[in-house]
Write an enzyme that holds these catalytic residues in place. Sequence first.
Site, PDB file in Angstrom:
ATOM      1  CB  CYS A  85       1.110  29.537  22.659  1.00  0.00           C
ATOM      2  SG  CYS A  85       1.785  29.636  24.337  1.00  0.00           S
ATOM      3  CG  HIS A 193      -3.271  27.508  23.815  1.00  0.00           C
ATOM      4  ND1 HIS A 193      -2.369  26.824  23.026  1.00  0.00           N
ATOM      5  CD2 HIS A 193      -2.538  28.111  24.784  1.00  0.00           C
ATOM      6  CE1 HIS A 193      -1.143  26.996  23.507  1.00  0.00           C
ATOM      7  NE2 HIS A 193      -1.221  27.776  24.574  1.00  0.00           N
ATOM      8  CD  GLU A 195      -4.193  25.407  20.386  1.00  0.00           C
ATOM      9  OE1 GLU A 195      -3.173  25.289  21.103  1.00  0.00           O
ATOM     10  OE2 GLU A 195      -4.695  26.523  20.105  1.00  0.00           O
TER      11      GLU A 195
END
Length: 223
Positions: A85, A193, A195
């Site tokens: 991002c 994302h 994560e």
Amino acid sequence: MKFAVLVFPGSNCDRDMFNAAIKSGVEAEYVDYRETSLSGFDGVLIPGGFSFGDYLRSGAMASVAPIISEVKRLATEGKPVLGVCNGFQILTEIGLLPGALLHNDSHLFISRNEELEIVNNQTAFTNLYEQGEKVIYPVAHGEGHYYCTDEIYQQLKANNQIILKYVNNPNGSYDDIAGIVNEKGNVCGMMPHPERALETLLGTDSGVKLFEAMVKSWREQHV
């Protein structure tokens, strides 16, 4: 293996990145943007958020932070660097990845899960996925439209640098591009994302294999 998790004013995914590294079985440490050394680290994770409030443009002010010269050094040495991002935006600003991230076509902030396709599983970031595998990662961005010139796009295709595409393009990205790597294959940037995709309880664990792939690739070279 030990990852540096960079922290800028306005970062908001640094803890998620830290958790992803620990979950993959390696060490991690937060590193402030004012530091001038990444000695002792084997890789870099650049998290999402709004570094320096996204003033000027996303990633622009972070690109001149003291720590950036060390990020470039590790990248040149072939160590893994992942920017997610805002981290992807920073990587384009500092020239480690080509192209730029523009405002979404809708001019709206998009925050939801998105289906993506692994279009190159022969990288240090995707080698635990199947070619063409569909995954679910959250997205959360207002400036996620990947843009590049036709010349750069042809280079990306020729070098197989496009690794991740949107199934249903949410932001107008060129050719549905969601993630790319550099020519050497050790620097990766993506808007979605991984994560935030570590637990089925939270909707998806599709991101686990990306971090495990990074660790696997490093260990194959160093252990």
